[in-house]
Write a protein that holds these residues in place. Structure first.
Motif, PDB file in Angstrom:
ATOM      1  N   VAL A   1       7.399   0.996  -0.937  1.00  0.00           N
ATOM      2  CA  VAL A   1       6.630   1.437   0.227  1.00  0.00           C
ATOM      3  C   VAL A   1       5.297   0.708   0.295  1.00  0.00           C
ATOM      4  N   LEU A   2       4.633   0.589  -0.834  1.00  0.00           N
ATOM      5  CA  LEU A   2       3.284   0.023  -0.832  1.00  0.00           C
ATOM      6  C   LEU A   2       3.272  -1.494  -0.747  1.00  0.00           C
ATOM      7  N   VAL A   3       4.343  -2.155  -1.171  1.00  0.00           N
ATOM      8  CA  VAL A   3       4.470  -3.586  -0.923  1.00  0.00           C
ATOM      9  C   VAL A   3       4.741  -3.823   0.563  1.00  0.00           C
ATOM     10  N   GLN A   4       5.616  -3.013   1.147  1.00  0.00           N
ATOM     11  CA  GLN A   4       5.928  -3.131   2.574  1.00  0.00           C
ATOM     12  C   GLN A   4       4.680  -2.957   3.435  1.00  0.00           C
ATOM     13  N   LEU A   5       3.726  -2.199   2.926  1.00  0.00           N
ATOM     14  CA  LEU A   5       2.497  -1.926   3.669  1.00  0.00           C
ATOM     15  C   LEU A   5       1.775  -3.204   4.099  1.00  0.00           C
ATOM     16  N   TYR A   6       1.918  -4.291   3.325  1.00  0.00           N
ATOM     17  CA  TYR A   6       1.166  -5.513   3.660  1.00  0.00           C
ATOM     18  C   TYR A   6       1.511  -6.022   5.053  1.00  0.00           C
TER      19      TYR A   6
ATOM     20  N   ALA B   1      -2.088   3.200   4.392  1.00  0.00           N
ATOM     21  CA  ALA B   1      -2.457   2.396   5.562  1.00  0.00           C
ATOM     22  C   ALA B   1      -3.883   2.694   6.005  1.00  0.00           C
ATOM     23  N   ALA B   2      -4.282   3.957   5.882  1.00  0.00           N
ATOM     24  CA  ALA B   2      -5.636   4.352   6.274  1.00  0.00           C
ATOM     25  C   ALA B   2      -6.675   3.920   5.251  1.00  0.00           C
ATOM     26  N   GLY B   3      -6.236   3.576   4.040  1.00  0.00           N
ATOM     27  CA  GLY B   3      -7.167   3.179   2.993  1.00  0.00           C
ATOM     28  C   GLY B   3      -7.851   4.334   2.300  1.00  0.00           C
ATOM     29  N   ASP B   4      -7.292   5.540   2.441  1.00  0.00           N
ATOM     30  CA  ASP B   4      -7.858   6.730   1.797  1.00  0.00           C
ATOM     31  C   ASP B   4      -7.255   6.853   0.400  1.00  0.00           C
ATOM     32  N   LEU B   5      -7.854   6.183  -0.568  1.00  0.00           N
ATOM     33  CA  LEU B   5      -7.268   6.089  -1.898  1.00  0.00           C
ATOM     34  C   LEU B   5      -7.357   7.399  -2.677  1.00  0.00           C
ATOM     35  N   THR B   6      -8.372   8.207  -2.414  1.00  0.00           N
ATOM     36  CA  THR B   6      -8.481   9.489  -3.103  1.00  0.00           C
ATOM     37  C   THR B   6      -7.335  10.416  -2.702  1.00  0.00           C
ATOM     38  N   ALA B   7      -7.106  10.522  -1.397  1.00  0.00           N
ATOM     39  CA  ALA B   7      -6.005  11.352  -0.917  1.00  0.00           C
ATOM     40  C   ALA B   7      -4.666  10.727  -1.298  1.00  0.00           C
ATOM     41  N   LEU B   8      -4.589   9.398  -1.317  1.00  0.00           N
ATOM     42  CA  LEU B   8      -3.356   8.721  -1.705  1.00  0.00           C
ATOM     43  C   LEU B   8      -2.981   9.065  -3.138  1.00  0.00           C
ATOM     44  N   LYS B   9      -3.954   9.104  -4.012  1.00  0.00           N
ATOM     45  CA  LYS B   9      -3.681   9.428  -5.417  1.00  0.00           C
ATOM     46  C   LYS B   9      -3.024  10.796  -5.532  1.00  0.00           C
ATOM     47  N   ALA B  10      -3.545  11.772  -4.802  1.00  0.00           N
ATOM     48  CA  ALA B  10      -2.962  13.116  -4.819  1.00  0.00           C
ATOM     49  C   ALA B  10      -1.550  13.097  -4.242  1.00  0.00           C
TER      50      ALA B  10
ATOM     51  N   ILE C   1       2.201   9.238   1.710  1.00  0.00           N
ATOM     52  CA  ILE C   1       1.873   8.071   0.889  1.00  0.00           C
ATOM     53  C   ILE C   1       1.680   6.845   1.780  1.00  0.00           C
ATOM     54  N   ALA C   2       2.611   6.616   2.687  1.00  0.00           N
ATOM     55  CA  ALA C   2       2.530   5.452   3.571  1.00  0.00           C
ATOM     56  C   ALA C   2       1.331   5.543   4.511  1.00  0.00           C
ATOM     57  N   ALA C   3       1.120   6.719   5.087  1.00  0.00           N
ATOM     58  CA  ALA C   3       0.026   6.876   6.053  1.00  0.00           C
ATOM     59  C   ALA C   3      -1.342   6.754   5.389  1.00  0.00           C
ATOM     60  N   LEU C   4      -1.516   7.415   4.257  1.00  0.00           N
ATOM     61  CA  LEU C   4      -2.820   7.385   3.581  1.00  0.00           C
ATOM     62  C   LEU C   4      -3.123   6.002   3.010  1.00  0.00           C
TER      63      LEU C   4
ATOM     64  N   SER D   1      -2.632  -2.978   0.868  1.00  0.00           N
ATOM     65  CA  SER D   1      -1.428  -2.920   0.051  1.00  0.00           C
ATOM     66  C   SER D   1      -1.768  -3.046  -1.429  1.00  0.00           C
ATOM     67  N   LEU D   2      -2.608  -4.001  -1.780  1.00  0.00           N
ATOM     68  CA  LEU D   2      -2.978  -4.205  -3.179  1.00  0.00           C
ATOM     69  C   LEU D   2      -3.783  -3.029  -3.724  1.00  0.00           C
ATOM     70  N   ASN D   3      -4.699  -2.491  -2.920  1.00  0.00           N
ATOM     71  CA  ASN D   3      -5.469  -1.324  -3.360  1.00  0.00           C
ATOM     72  C   ASN D   3      -4.567  -0.123  -3.610  1.00  0.00           C
ATOM     73  N   ALA D   4      -3.576   0.051  -2.730  1.00  0.00           N
ATOM     74  CA  ALA D   4      -2.651   1.168  -2.880  1.00  0.00           C
ATOM     75  C   ALA D   4      -1.765   0.985  -4.107  1.00  0.00           C
ATOM     76  N   LEU D   5      -1.302  -0.241  -4.338  1.00  0.00           N
ATOM     77  CA  LEU D   5      -0.485  -0.514  -5.519  1.00  0.00           C
ATOM     78  C   LEU D   5      -1.287  -0.292  -6.795  1.00  0.00           C
ATOM     79  N   ASN D   6      -2.554  -0.643  -6.777  1.00  0.00           N
ATOM     80  CA  ASN D   6      -3.410  -0.398  -7.938  1.00  0.00           C
ATOM     81  C   ASN D   6      -3.566   1.099  -8.188  1.00  0.00           C
TER      82      ASN D   6
END
Length: 249
Positions: free
Chosen positions: A85-90, A58-67, A53-56, A98-103
């Motif tokens: 985790v996703l707030v810390q990402l900022y 950070a990479a901005g891979d939202l499709t893989a992050l969703k899975a 979750i943290a790595a994907l 961070s915002l894209n991942a939280l969304n």
């Protein structure tokens, strides 16, 4: 808001050779801050779930992050674990990712609820986060414990704002939130940094910090294995090299 946004760029300057040197001195006299990680030297399923979750994110891979988020929630990760985790990402990859991942997390939670899946909300911080000078004091204390000694150096004399932002925003605002343990925050940090080419000095520094919280080399090998299987070979190799350099005499 502007000052917090500067953290993502200043972090690359500060958590590099300064913290690496601090860690090198700390291991001679310091002791682990905490040691409540799994005594069998195996990451829990919940801890494993944090890594992709943290790595994907950070990479901005939202499709893989969703899975990965769906898999993590199935493994027992709470909604608030994911938020933390996703707030810390900022602080490491900037507010946009961070915002894209939280969304993405919000979308996943809504979809699961529509399917009748009831995920646990999880814990919230046990106490209000300090403000003003109290926040700076707590952030400084947290940073000192994590690194093993007070963090000082020419870089902070040259750019004192970076020192203040690190202490107040990262080690204060974020690390004062005790609903996610320092060990798990460091696992997340390592995973984030593994996905950021050019952040190898910070990755190496945080391996030292992670070990200072009680995370073992065996745990880190498992983290690398998770990265290789669920994120990618480049992220795994980047972390493997940093771990080898950290453990080398």
């Amino acid at each position: 808001m502007k000052s917090k946004h500067l953290v993502s760029s200043l972090l690359a300057l500060t958590l590099s050779s300064t913290l690496s040197q601090a860690w090198g001195q700390a291991i001679e006299t310091g002791t682990p801050v905490t040691s409540n990680v799994n005594q069998e030297q195996i990451l829990s399923l919940r801890q494993e779930a944090i890594v992709p979750i943290a790595a994907l994110a950070a990479a901005g891979d939202l499709t893989a992050l969703k899975a990965a988020l769906n898999k993590g929630l199935d493994a027992g990760l709470t909604i608030n674990d994911g938020k933390e985790v996703l707030v810390q990402l900022y602080a490491y990859a900037g507010f946009p990712r961070s915002l894209n991942a939280l969304n993405t997390l919000m979308t996943v939670v809504e979809e699961r609820r529509a399917q009748g899946i009831k995920d646990k909300e999880g814990k919230t911080p046990s106490a209000p986060i300090p403000k003003g000078e109290a926040l700076l004091e707590q952030g400084t204390a947290n940073q000192t414990k994590l690194v093993g000694r007070p963090v000082k150096g020419p870089l902070f004399d040259f750019a004192p704002a970076a020192d203040e932002y690190l202490k107040t925003h990262l080690f204060g605002d974020i690390f004062a939130r005790d609903n996610l343990s320092w060990q798990n925050r460091e696992l997340a940090t390592l995973a984030m940094l593994s996905a950021l080419p050019g952040a190898e000095p910070q990755l190496k520094a945080h391996i030292g910090i992670a070990m200072n919280t009680g995370i073992s080399a065996t745990h880190l090998q498992q983290l690398i294995s998770v990265l290789e299987k669920q994120v990618g070979p480049e992220e795994a190799e980047r972390t493997r090299v940093a771990l080898k350099q950290t453990l080398s005499p």
